[in-house]
Motif scaffolding. Structure first.
Motif, PDB file in Angstrom:
ATOM      1  N   GLU A 100       3.797  15.391   3.287  1.00 37.73           N
ATOM      2  CA  GLU A 100       3.820  14.254   3.562  1.00 37.73           C
ATOM      3  C   GLU A 100       2.694  13.762   2.306  1.00 37.73           C
ATOM      4  OE1 GLU A 100       2.287  12.709   7.172  1.00 37.73           O
ATOM      5  OE2 GLU A 100       3.790  13.923   8.215  1.00 37.73           O
ATOM      6  N   ALA A 101       3.070  12.777   1.502  1.00 32.93           N
ATOM      7  CA  ALA A 101       1.865  12.506   0.395  1.00 32.93           C
ATOM      8  C   ALA A 101       0.831  11.963   1.045  1.00 32.93           C
ATOM      9  CB  ALA A 101       2.635  11.630  -0.844  1.00 32.93           C
ATOM     10  N   PRO A 102      -0.310  12.772   1.196  1.00 35.58           N
ATOM     11  CA  PRO A 102      -1.586  11.869   1.733  1.00 35.58           C
ATOM     12  C   PRO A 102      -2.284  10.994   0.778  1.00 35.58           C
ATOM     13  CG  PRO A 102      -1.824  14.354   1.262  1.00 35.58           C
ATOM     14  CD  PRO A 102      -0.547  13.886   0.758  1.00 35.58           C
ATOM     15  N   LEU A 103      -1.731  10.944  -0.346  1.00 36.14           N
ATOM     16  CA  LEU A 103      -2.362   9.979  -1.564  1.00 36.14           C
ATOM     17  C   LEU A 103      -1.448   8.939  -1.626  1.00 36.14           C
ATOM     18  CD1 LEU A 103      -3.612  12.580  -4.296  1.00 36.14           C
ATOM     19  CD2 LEU A 103      -4.975  10.854  -3.007  1.00 36.14           C
ATOM     20  N   SER A 104      -0.583   8.432  -0.808  1.00 38.83           N
ATOM     21  CA  SER A 104       0.122   7.125  -0.668  1.00 38.83           C
ATOM     22  C   SER A 104      -0.831   6.146  -1.010  1.00 38.83           C
ATOM     23  CB  SER A 104       0.862   7.045   0.617  1.00 38.83           C
ATOM     24  OG  SER A 104       0.045   6.752   1.559  1.00 38.83           O
ATOM     25  N   GLY A 105      -0.248   5.051  -1.434  1.00 39.68           N
ATOM     26  CA  GLY A 105      -0.979   3.899  -1.694  1.00 39.68           C
ATOM     27  C   GLY A 105      -1.388   3.072  -0.560  1.00 39.68           C
ATOM     28  N   GLU A 106      -1.394   3.636   0.216  1.00 42.77           N
ATOM     29  CA  GLU A 106      -1.845   3.208   1.782  1.00 42.77           C
ATOM     30  C   GLU A 106      -3.299   3.282   2.021  1.00 42.77           C
ATOM     31  OE1 GLU A 106       0.038   0.739   3.464  1.00 42.77           O
ATOM     32  OE2 GLU A 106       0.934   0.949   1.590  1.00 42.77           O
ATOM     33  N   HIS A 107      -3.965   4.202   1.280  1.00 39.17           N
ATOM     34  CA  HIS A 107      -5.357   4.758   1.687  1.00 39.17           C
ATOM     35  C   HIS A 107      -6.421   3.560   1.477  1.00 39.17           C
ATOM     36  CE1 HIS A 107      -8.810   6.922   2.021  1.00 39.17           C
ATOM     37  NE2 HIS A 107      -8.181   7.932   2.434  1.00 39.17           N
ATOM     38  N   PRO A 108      -7.253   3.298   2.678  1.00 36.59           N
ATOM     39  CA  PRO A 108      -8.196   2.161   2.663  1.00 36.59           C
ATOM     40  C   PRO A 108      -9.261   2.383   1.402  1.00 36.59           C
ATOM     41  CG  PRO A 108      -8.460   3.458   4.469  1.00 36.59           C
ATOM     42  CD  PRO A 108      -7.172   3.979   4.121  1.00 36.59           C
ATOM     43  N   GLN A 109      -9.406   3.543   1.029  1.00 34.65           N
ATOM     44  CA  GLN A 109     -10.634   3.698   0.073  1.00 34.65           C
ATOM     45  C   GLN A 109      -9.824   4.118  -1.194  1.00 34.65           C
ATOM     46  OE1 GLN A 109     -13.426   2.963   0.605  1.00 34.65           O
ATOM     47  NE2 GLN A 109     -13.854   3.221   2.973  1.00 34.65           N
ATOM     48  N   MET A 110      -8.828   3.116  -1.963  1.00 36.03           N
ATOM     49  CA  MET A 110      -8.421   3.491  -3.035  1.00 36.03           C
ATOM     50  C   MET A 110      -9.427   3.721  -4.250  1.00 36.03           C
ATOM     51  SD  MET A 110      -5.474   4.460  -2.517  1.00 36.03           S
ATOM     52  CE  MET A 110      -4.616   4.699  -4.190  1.00 36.03           C
ATOM     53  N   GLU A 111     -10.212   2.770  -4.125  1.00 36.12           N
ATOM     54  CA  GLU A 111     -11.287   2.534  -5.445  1.00 36.12           C
ATOM     55  C   GLU A 111     -11.900   3.957  -5.545  1.00 36.12           C
ATOM     56  OE1 GLU A 111     -12.279   0.532  -7.554  1.00 36.12           O
ATOM     57  OE2 GLU A 111     -11.622  -1.525  -6.797  1.00 36.12           O
ATOM     58  N   LEU A 112     -12.447   4.565  -4.320  1.00 36.16           N
ATOM     59  CA  LEU A 112     -13.000   5.784  -4.422  1.00 36.16           C
ATOM     60  C   LEU A 112     -11.978   7.106  -4.808  1.00 36.16           C
ATOM     61  CD1 LEU A 112     -15.412   6.218  -1.435  1.00 36.16           C
ATOM     62  CD2 LEU A 112     -15.937   6.510  -3.737  1.00 36.16           C
TER      63      LEU A 112
END
Length: 154
Positions: A100-112
């Protein structure tokens, strides 16, 4: 908004970066080891997996920046427990194994996460000998650090 999520923004990352570049690294590391012993221990465990000292220095700088960014966003930041860290790390590894792509665009801390990617890219320009394995270890560890810190306060 019922549940307020602490989101680290660019201003927090900038503040962390300034703290590090003011030459207070020893003070920052002392504070890091006092406040986040489990996290720092985990980062040092990753050192054994990295071939070059420079790659470990990148990981340490990145992890310290991530932690300081969270502290800038959330002043009284709690310590992460070893159990929480292992739970997050194992969960992340399970996701990777399941592809599963853990780096999907759904991460709440995208800036980091974008900041982490950029730091790795910059490092690779200076150190073209950084191999894919090291890149992967640094990015995975950075992701686990972000997730563990995020889950600790949200």
């Amino acid at each position: 908004m019922g549940d307020h999520k602490i989101i680290v923004e660019e201003v927090h990352i900038q503040s962390a970066f300034e703290q590090i570049h003011q030459g207070n690294m020893e003070k920052v590391m002392a504070q890091f080891s006092t406040e986040q012993r489990a996290l720092l221990t985990y980062i040092f465990l990753m050192q054994e997996k990295l071939e070059f000292e420079d790659d470990f220095e990148l990981l340490l700088l990145l992890s310290t920046s991530i932690w300081l960014s969270f502290k800038a966003a959330f002043e009284n930041f709690p310590s992460i427990t070893e159990d929480k860290l292992m739970e997050v790390a194992n969960g992340y590894m399970e996701k990777l194994k399941a592809e599963e792509a853990p780096l999907s665009g759904e991460h709440p801390q995208m800036e980091l996460l974008a900041f982490a990617e950029q730091m790795i890219k910059n490092h690779m320009e200076d150190r073209p000998e950084m191999d894919l394995k090291s890149q992967s270890i640094v990015m995975t560890t950075a992701h686990i650090v972000v997730d563990a810190l995020h889950q600790t306060i949200n």
